[in-house]
Design an enzyme around this catalytic site. Structure first.
Site, PDB file in Angstrom:
ATOM      1  N   ARG A   1      -9.037   0.411   3.376  1.00  0.00           N
ATOM      2  CA  ARG A   1      -8.061   1.446   3.250  1.00  0.00           C
ATOM      3  C   ARG A   1      -7.045   1.154   2.294  1.00  0.00           C
ATOM      4  NH1 ARG A   1      -6.254   6.049   6.285  1.00  0.00           N
ATOM      5  NH2 ARG A   1      -4.871   5.580   4.662  1.00  0.00           N
TER       6      ARG A   1
ATOM      7  N   ARG B   1      -0.022  14.839  12.300  1.00  0.00           N
ATOM      8  CA  ARG B   1       0.729  14.443  11.998  1.00  0.00           C
ATOM      9  C   ARG B   1       0.864  16.129  10.279  1.00  0.00           C
ATOM     10  NH1 ARG B   1      -1.741   9.283   9.923  1.00  0.00           N
ATOM     11  NH2 ARG B   1       0.535   8.455   8.800  1.00  0.00           N
TER      12      ARG B   1
ATOM     13  N   CYS C   1      -5.799   8.756   8.292  1.00  0.00           N
ATOM     14  CA  CYS C   1      -5.931   8.296   9.525  1.00  0.00           C
ATOM     15  C   CYS C   1      -5.645   9.125  10.512  1.00  0.00           C
ATOM     16  CB  CYS C   1      -4.666   6.847   9.887  1.00  0.00           C
ATOM     17  SG  CYS C   1      -5.867   5.555   9.134  1.00  0.00           S
TER      18      CYS C   1
ATOM     19  N   ASP D   1       3.601   1.022  12.500  1.00  0.00           N
ATOM     20  CA  ASP D   1       2.797  -0.131  12.086  1.00  0.00           C
ATOM     21  C   ASP D   1       2.209  -1.358  12.232  1.00  0.00           C
ATOM     22  OD1 ASP D   1       1.880   2.515  10.657  1.00  0.00           O
ATOM     23  OD2 ASP D   1       2.060   1.795   8.793  1.00  0.00           O
TER      24      ASP D   1
ATOM     25  N   LYS E   1       0.941  -1.397  -0.291  1.00  0.00           N
ATOM     26  CA  LYS E   1       0.457   0.058   0.280  1.00  0.00           C
ATOM     27  C   LYS E   1       1.275   1.074   0.285  1.00  0.00           C
ATOM     28  CE  LYS E   1      -2.800   2.764   3.451  1.00  0.00           C
ATOM     29  NZ  LYS E   1      -1.464   3.473   3.559  1.00  0.00           N
ATOM     30  N   ASN E   2       1.455   1.356   0.909  1.00  0.00           N
ATOM     31  CA  ASN E   2       2.543   2.360   0.410  1.00  0.00           C
ATOM     32  C   ASN E   2       3.779   3.028  -0.290  1.00  0.00           C
ATOM     33  OD1 ASN E   2       1.343   3.187   3.323  1.00  0.00           O
ATOM     34  ND2 ASN E   2       2.737   2.742   4.266  1.00  0.00           N
TER      35      ASN E   2
END
Ligand code: UD1
Length: 425
Positions: A404, A123, A118, A312, A23-24
């Site tokens: 997601r 952030r 999220c 994570d 994903k990232n």
């Protein structure tokens, strides 16, 4: 209509699961394709809501995107008409901040809705902006509309020392610097596998990026880039999630399409807790096999930047440690408020005390089913693991967060024998 997962836990996971694309990496590589100025073909993209969201964002900008889930995504950026990225899909997704580097680097300007995503504490994106300014960009912030405008006639290479190690800032500035004039040197950068994957993709498009995976990245600007085909690496965090789920349910799971060296911090902690982790090679691909008998030994976790233990996976790991034979200390060093899952896990009977960045998890013999709500993506994975390890039926609400970032989590778990159903109400 809302959806939740109903999970009847207490059954060991067994069988084989195949990991999807990262994903990232995908959420950076899709916007980065704008830099090519020609068509790029992206393979091994995970079938997740964030990828669908980015497809819609690129289409909204005018790019021609051809994508059927499960197949490659073709992105032709030549039809992009303008640099206004202020529509609602952009602000809904945190990773849309990569449009800053990709569009500033391609067109010399962008107007961007500031990111959502999220909720895991503050952030900031100050390091992204510091990097763009160092390359010569002027940044205008319209705080009342939550919009940022960046502009520069000609970006110029610069030496930038990041104050904090940030995945997002490293990647974003790397994108912006690819076509800048001269050399850019980025110091104190993130070394995560997905940073290296994005650098590899940029180089496939003709960029000159060296050093990704170390503390320093050097980028020599090129006037033009070109299209390419690229396959995204397997997801390190999804791999870790299934490794932990296997151990938490006292199961025996083979995890395919993995890069074992990306998993060393997790493997070490699982082995310290008493799980068996074996690496294998089936002649075609690497795999990991994780098995566990009985309750884990307690162990302490401190989240760190790569190659340390990933933040994570802190949340999934905490769910596992809830049944340890003793007390574990979990220290969150990356995000200041990433313990929202603790109060949800308590609904299963877990004993967790949180003080600032430290959670003390006193293992209990049994968890029992309960009703929980995900507060962010990885918290959602943590609650699913807690529910799989608990006796009885649990509900996990707010599963939009899980969709997601995890491809077909219930399908993959069902194939491992889990009793998990998606319920629409
Ligand atoms: C990325 C990952 C996310 C992961 C995180 C840490 C993506 C899309 N998301 O998020 O899954 O949890 O890395 O591995 O890749 N910071 C600043 N200023 C900045 C940027 C960051 O102070 O400009 C701080 C953050 O508050 C945080 C730390 O740096 O404390 C690390 O954040 P960062 O690595 O940037 O996380 P993200 O890129 O948002």
């Amino acid at each position: 209509m809302s959806q939740y997962f109903s999970i009847n836990g207490g059954k060991p996971l067994a069988g084989t699961v195949t990991i999807s694309g990262a994903k990232n990496a995908a959420v950076a590589i899709i916007p980065a394709a704008i830099l090519a100025g020609e068509t790029c073909v992206l393979e091994n993209l995970p079938r997740i809501a964030d990828v669908r969201g980015l497809k819609n964002i690129l289409t909204g900008l005018g790019a021609a995107v051809d994508y059927t889930e499960g197949a490659a995504m073709r992105i032709d950026p030549t039809t992009i008409k303008g640099t206004d990225a202020t529509f609602s899909e952009v602000s809904a997704m945190r990773a849309s901040y990569y449009l800053l580097g990709a569009m500033l680097g391609t067109y010399g300007e962008v107007e961007l809705a500031l990111p959502g995503g999220c909720v895991i504490g503050t952030r900031p994106i100050d390091q992204h902006l510091k990097g763009m300014r160092a390359l010569g960009a002027k940044i205008y912030l319209d705080e009342s509309r939550n919009i940022l405008r960046a502009q520069c006639n000609r970006l110029r290479g610069a030496e930038i020392f990041f104050d904090v190690v940030s995945v997002g800032a490293t990647v974003n500035v790397m994108l912006a610097a690819c076509k800048a004039e001269g050399q850019t040197v980025l110091c104190n950068v993130a070394k995560e596998p997905h940073v290296v994957d994005v650098a590899n993709f940029l180089n496939m498009m003709g960029a000159k990026v060296k050093g990704a995976g170390t503390d320093m990245i050097r980028i020599t600007g090129v006037p033009q880039m070109h299209g390419c085909s690229y396959s995204v690496i397997p997801d390190q965090i999804e791999t870790g999630t299934y490794m932990i789920a296997a151990a938490a349910t006292q199961g025996d799971v083979i995890i395919k399409n993995v890069i074992p060296t990306h998993m060393e911090a997790v493997t070490a902690k699982l082995m310290e807790s008493g799980a068996r982790v074996r690496e294998g090679d089936d002649g075609y691909d690497f795999f990991l096999r994780v098995s566990m008998d009985g309750r884990p030994r307690p162990c302490n976790i401190k989240t760190m930047v790569y190659p340390g233990f990933p933040t994570d996976l802190q949340q999934p790991m905490m769910a596992y440690l809830c049944r340890a034979q003793g007390t574990s200390v979990v220290t969150e060093n990356i995000f200041e408020s990433r313990f929202n899952h603790a109060k949800e896990l308590r609904r299963l009977g877990a004993s967790i005390v949180v003080a600032k960045r430290v959670a003390k998890v006193k293992g209990v013999e049994r968890l029992r089913g309960g009703d929980m709500s995900a507060t962010d993506l990885r918290a959602g994975a943590s609650l699913i693991i807690g529910a799989l390890a608990a006796q009885g039926v649990s509900k996990v609400h707010n599963i939009g967060y899980i969709d997601r970032g995890y491809e077909d989590m219930e399908g993959k778990l069902q194939a491992l024998g889990a009793r998990i159903e998606r319920v629409t109400q």
